[in-house]
Design a protein around this motif. Structure first.
Motif, PDB file in Angstrom:
ATOM      1  N   ILE A  45       0.973  -1.211  -0.061  1.00  0.00           N
ATOM      2  CA  ILE A  45      -0.156  -0.151   0.095  1.00  0.00           C
ATOM      3  C   ILE A  45       1.135   1.195   0.043  1.00  0.00           C
ATOM      4  CG2 ILE A  45      -1.752   1.211   1.224  1.00  0.00           C
ATOM      5  CD1 ILE A  45      -2.800  -1.486   2.595  1.00  0.00           C
ATOM      6  N   PRO A  46       0.934   2.060  -1.009  1.00  0.00           N
ATOM      7  CA  PRO A  46       1.846   3.178  -1.200  1.00  0.00           C
ATOM      8  C   PRO A  46       1.421   4.187  -0.176  1.00  0.00           C
ATOM      9  CG  PRO A  46       0.282   3.091  -3.247  1.00  0.00           C
ATOM     10  CD  PRO A  46       0.088   1.738  -2.298  1.00  0.00           C
ATOM     11  N   GLY A  47       2.328   5.316  -0.112  1.00  0.00           N
ATOM     12  CA  GLY A  47       2.075   6.380   0.617  1.00  0.00           C
ATOM     13  C   GLY A  47       2.114   6.290   2.174  1.00  0.00           C
ATOM     14  N   LEU A  48       2.822   5.574   2.678  1.00  0.00           N
ATOM     15  CA  LEU A  48       3.204   5.264   3.967  1.00  0.00           C
ATOM     16  C   LEU A  48       4.509   5.443   4.442  1.00  0.00           C
ATOM     17  CD1 LEU A  48       0.471   2.650   4.875  1.00  0.00           C
ATOM     18  CD2 LEU A  48       0.402   4.932   5.794  1.00  0.00           C
ATOM     19  N   GLU A 107      -0.331   9.751  15.809  1.00  0.00           N
ATOM     20  CA  GLU A 107       1.211   9.351  15.542  1.00  0.00           C
ATOM     21  C   GLU A 107       1.316   9.167  14.008  1.00  0.00           C
ATOM     22  OE1 GLU A 107       4.142   5.576  15.836  1.00  0.00           O
ATOM     23  OE2 GLU A 107       2.634   5.604  17.387  1.00  0.00           O
ATOM     24  N   VAL A 108       0.356   8.588  13.337  1.00  0.00           N
ATOM     25  CA  VAL A 108       0.297   8.475  11.918  1.00  0.00           C
ATOM     26  C   VAL A 108      -0.761   9.604  11.609  1.00  0.00           C
ATOM     27  CG1 VAL A 108      -0.234   7.118   9.731  1.00  0.00           C
ATOM     28  CG2 VAL A 108       0.934   6.107  11.769  1.00  0.00           C
ATOM     29  N   PRO A 109      -0.573  10.665  10.752  1.00  0.00           N
ATOM     30  CA  PRO A 109      -1.473  11.639  10.512  1.00  0.00           C
ATOM     31  C   PRO A 109      -2.641  11.288   9.876  1.00  0.00           C
ATOM     32  CG  PRO A 109       0.703  12.482   9.888  1.00  0.00           C
ATOM     33  CD  PRO A 109       0.890  10.852  10.222  1.00  0.00           C
ATOM     34  N   LEU A 110      -4.005  11.635  10.212  1.00  0.00           N
ATOM     35  CA  LEU A 110      -5.024  11.275   9.564  1.00  0.00           C
ATOM     36  C   LEU A 110      -5.252  11.333   7.960  1.00  0.00           C
ATOM     37  CD1 LEU A 110      -8.069  10.145  10.232  1.00  0.00           C
ATOM     38  CD2 LEU A 110      -8.848  12.327  10.532  1.00  0.00           C
ATOM     39  N   ASP A 111      -4.488  12.329   7.417  1.00  0.00           N
ATOM     40  CA  ASP A 111      -4.384  12.421   5.994  1.00  0.00           C
ATOM     41  C   ASP A 111      -3.684  11.359   5.365  1.00  0.00           C
ATOM     42  OD1 ASP A 111      -6.304  14.387   5.957  1.00  0.00           O
ATOM     43  OD2 ASP A 111      -4.483  16.410   5.898  1.00  0.00           O
ATOM     44  N   VAL A 112      -2.581  10.918   6.311  1.00  0.00           N
ATOM     45  CA  VAL A 112      -1.725   9.809   5.655  1.00  0.00           C
ATOM     46  C   VAL A 112      -2.529   8.343   5.659  1.00  0.00           C
ATOM     47  CG1 VAL A 112       0.037   8.318   6.048  1.00  0.00           C
ATOM     48  CG2 VAL A 112       0.451  10.788   6.113  1.00  0.00           C
ATOM     49  N   ARG A 114      -5.972   8.385   5.542  1.00  0.00           N
ATOM     50  CA  ARG A 114      -6.997   8.515   4.555  1.00  0.00           C
ATOM     51  C   ARG A 114      -6.464   8.140   3.070  1.00  0.00           C
ATOM     52  NH1 ARG A 114      -8.354  13.425   5.548  1.00  0.00           N
ATOM     53  NH2 ARG A 114      -9.947  13.011   6.689  1.00  0.00           N
ATOM     54  N   GLY A 115      -5.159   8.602   2.821  1.00  0.00           N
ATOM     55  CA  GLY A 115      -4.456   8.330   1.730  1.00  0.00           C
ATOM     56  C   GLY A 115      -4.303   6.859   1.373  1.00  0.00           C
ATOM     57  N   ALA A 116      -3.875   6.109   2.456  1.00  0.00           N
ATOM     58  CA  ALA A 116      -3.646   4.682   2.461  1.00  0.00           C
ATOM     59  C   ALA A 116      -4.910   3.818   2.103  1.00  0.00           C
ATOM     60  CB  ALA A 116      -3.169   4.104   3.805  1.00  0.00           C
ATOM     61  N   VAL A 117      -6.143   4.487   2.613  1.00  0.00           N
ATOM     62  CA  VAL A 117      -7.539   3.765   2.504  1.00  0.00           C
ATOM     63  C   VAL A 117      -7.769   4.114   0.850  1.00  0.00           C
ATOM     64  CG1 VAL A 117      -9.941   3.997   2.744  1.00  0.00           C
ATOM     65  CG2 VAL A 117      -8.330   3.786   4.628  1.00  0.00           C
ATOM     66  N   ASP A 118      -7.557   5.349   0.259  1.00  0.00           N
ATOM     67  CA  ASP A 118      -7.829   5.683  -1.059  1.00  0.00           C
ATOM     68  C   ASP A 118      -6.857   4.610  -1.931  1.00  0.00           C
ATOM     69  OD1 ASP A 118      -9.709   7.656  -0.226  1.00  0.00           O
ATOM     70  OD2 ASP A 118      -8.247   9.206  -0.621  1.00  0.00           O
ATOM     71  N   GLU A 119      -5.607   4.539  -1.683  1.00  0.00           N
ATOM     72  CA  GLU A 119      -4.864   3.692  -2.655  1.00  0.00           C
ATOM     73  C   GLU A 119      -5.130   2.227  -2.615  1.00  0.00           C
ATOM     74  OE1 GLU A 119      -2.074   4.455  -4.382  1.00  0.00           O
ATOM     75  OE2 GLU A 119      -3.010   6.427  -4.315  1.00  0.00           O
ATOM     76  N   ALA A 120      -5.559   1.834  -1.189  1.00  0.00           N
ATOM     77  CA  ALA A 120      -5.872   0.472  -1.332  1.00  0.00           C
ATOM     78  C   ALA A 120      -7.001   0.157  -2.189  1.00  0.00           C
ATOM     79  CB  ALA A 120      -6.332  -0.024   0.308  1.00  0.00           C
ATOM     80  N   ALA A 155     -16.514  10.000   5.126  1.00  0.00           N
ATOM     81  CA  ALA A 155     -16.098  11.012   4.052  1.00  0.00           C
ATOM     82  C   ALA A 155     -15.773  10.398   2.520  1.00  0.00           C
ATOM     83  CB  ALA A 155     -14.463  11.630   4.233  1.00  0.00           C
ATOM     84  N   ARG A 156     -15.462   9.181   2.585  1.00  0.00           N
ATOM     85  CA  ARG A 156     -15.436   8.608   1.362  1.00  0.00           C
ATOM     86  C   ARG A 156     -16.752   8.349   0.563  1.00  0.00           C
ATOM     87  NH1 ARG A 156     -11.538   5.965  -1.286  1.00  0.00           N
ATOM     88  NH2 ARG A 156     -12.694   4.253  -1.817  1.00  0.00           N
ATOM     89  N   ALA A 157     -17.780   8.026   1.418  1.00  0.00           N
ATOM     90  CA  ALA A 157     -19.183   7.706   0.990  1.00  0.00           C
ATOM     91  C   ALA A 157     -19.653   8.947   0.602  1.00  0.00           C
ATOM     92  CB  ALA A 157     -20.019   7.038   2.188  1.00  0.00           C
ATOM     93  N   ASP A 158     -19.551  10.144   1.175  1.00  0.00           N
ATOM     94  CA  ASP A 158     -19.976  11.502   0.977  1.00  0.00           C
ATOM     95  C   ASP A 158     -19.488  12.027  -0.543  1.00  0.00           C
ATOM     96  OD1 ASP A 158     -21.612  11.089   3.220  1.00  0.00           O
ATOM     97  OD2 ASP A 158     -20.585  12.273   4.312  1.00  0.00           O
ATOM     98  N   SER A 159     -18.412  11.522  -0.584  1.00  0.00           N
ATOM     99  CA  SER A 159     -17.525  12.066  -1.929  1.00  0.00           C
ATOM    100  C   SER A 159     -18.175  11.429  -3.053  1.00  0.00           C
ATOM    101  CB  SER A 159     -16.157  11.830  -1.889  1.00  0.00           C
ATOM    102  OG  SER A 159     -15.293  12.066  -2.806  1.00  0.00           O
ATOM    103  N   PRO A 160     -18.306  12.548  -4.192  1.00  0.00           N
ATOM    104  CA  PRO A 160     -18.674  12.199  -5.420  1.00  0.00           C
ATOM    105  C   PRO A 160     -17.773  11.549  -6.354  1.00  0.00           C
ATOM    106  CG  PRO A 160     -18.481  14.614  -5.377  1.00  0.00           C
ATOM    107  CD  PRO A 160     -18.061  14.068  -4.038  1.00  0.00           C
ATOM    108  N   THR A 161     -16.479  11.519  -5.900  1.00  0.00           N
ATOM    109  CA  THR A 161     -15.580  11.153  -6.798  1.00  0.00           C
ATOM    110  C   THR A 161     -14.924   9.715  -6.234  1.00  0.00           C
ATOM    111  OG1 THR A 161     -13.771  12.085  -5.559  1.00  0.00           O
ATOM    112  CG2 THR A 161     -14.839  13.351  -7.348  1.00  0.00           C
ATOM    113  N   GLU A 162     -14.024   8.846  -7.117  1.00  0.00           N
ATOM    114  CA  GLU A 162     -13.384   7.918  -6.591  1.00  0.00           C
ATOM    115  C   GLU A 162     -11.785   7.980  -6.301  1.00  0.00           C
ATOM    116  OE1 GLU A 162     -13.873   4.391  -5.906  1.00  0.00           O
ATOM    117  OE2 GLU A 162     -15.931   5.227  -5.775  1.00  0.00           O
ATOM    118  N   SER A 163     -11.252   9.086  -6.946  1.00  0.00           N
ATOM    119  CA  SER A 163      -9.827   9.335  -7.020  1.00  0.00           C
ATOM    120  C   SER A 163      -9.765  10.385  -5.806  1.00  0.00           C
ATOM    121  CB  SER A 163      -9.613  10.127  -8.429  1.00  0.00           C
ATOM    122  OG  SER A 163      -8.254  10.711  -8.225  1.00  0.00           O
ATOM    123  N   TRP A 164      -8.393  10.115  -5.151  1.00  0.00           N
ATOM    124  CA  TRP A 164      -7.935  10.968  -4.039  1.00  0.00           C
ATOM    125  C   TRP A 164      -7.614  12.421  -4.750  1.00  0.00           C
ATOM    126  CZ3 TRP A 164      -3.001  13.098  -4.171  1.00  0.00           C
ATOM    127  CH2 TRP A 164      -2.120  12.576  -4.857  1.00  0.00           C
TER     128      TRP A 164
END
Length: 176
Positions: A45-48, A107-112, A114-120, A155-164
């Protein structure tokens, strides 16, 4: 000649231990499985950020034999749904790995995370439905990561897009 790598785990001959060998030795020594950043690295999983030392999850409250360079997380519940073997190393499933990363916020930022979930999701390692299902199975009072993981999935469910990248663009536009 045998050289100790972790308590009760030895490396044969003059072989130099690489990251995967050290992680495998940590799981063998503790009787646990790779978790969080170590498992994310195995799942590719990239980005970590790469962990400095192996992170291992053990079940129960007993003390495992620990080497000096292992981060041990403990859980009282580790069902078979959450266990896989990647490249011969026991580790948590992608869903449990992402959940364990959410438990490490801040310890691991929430945005990081979130990015890992998006990448997975982008790599088709996990689907939103599967992640929601695992969250509901893992949810219990006092469990770290529930709130952070739920906020990411909402946030993913409320988002109209798939791409991070599209979501980032929407955030920039909203702020502007």
């Amino acid at each position: 000649a045998l050289r100790p790598v972790q308590p009760g785990v030895f490396l044969a001959g003059g072989a130099a231990p690489d990251r995967r060998t050290i992680l495998l030795a940590a799981t063998l020594s503790t009787g646990g499985v790779a978790v969080a950043r170590s498992a994310a690295e195995l799942h590719r999983i990239p980005g970590l950020p790469r962990p400095d030392v192996p992170e291992v999850l053990i079940q129960g409250r007993s003390l495992a034999r620990l080497g000096p360079d292992v981060v041990v997380h403990r859980t009282t519940w580790l069902p078979g749904d959450d266990l896989v073997v990647v490249e011969g190393i026991p580790c948590t499933s992608v869903a449990r790995t992402l959940f364990s990363l959410a438990a490490l916020v801040p310890e691991v930022p929430l945005d990081v995370v979130r990015g890992a979930v998006d990448e997975a999701a982008r790599l088709r390692l996990a689907s939103d439905d599967w992640l929601w299902w695992r969250l509901e199975k893992l949810r219990c009072r006092g469990r770290n990561g529930v709130r952070a993981f739920e906020s990411i999935l909402t946030a993913r469910a409320d988002s109209p897009t798939e791409s991070w990248l599209e979501r980032q663009m929407l955030r920039v536009l909203e702020r502007g």
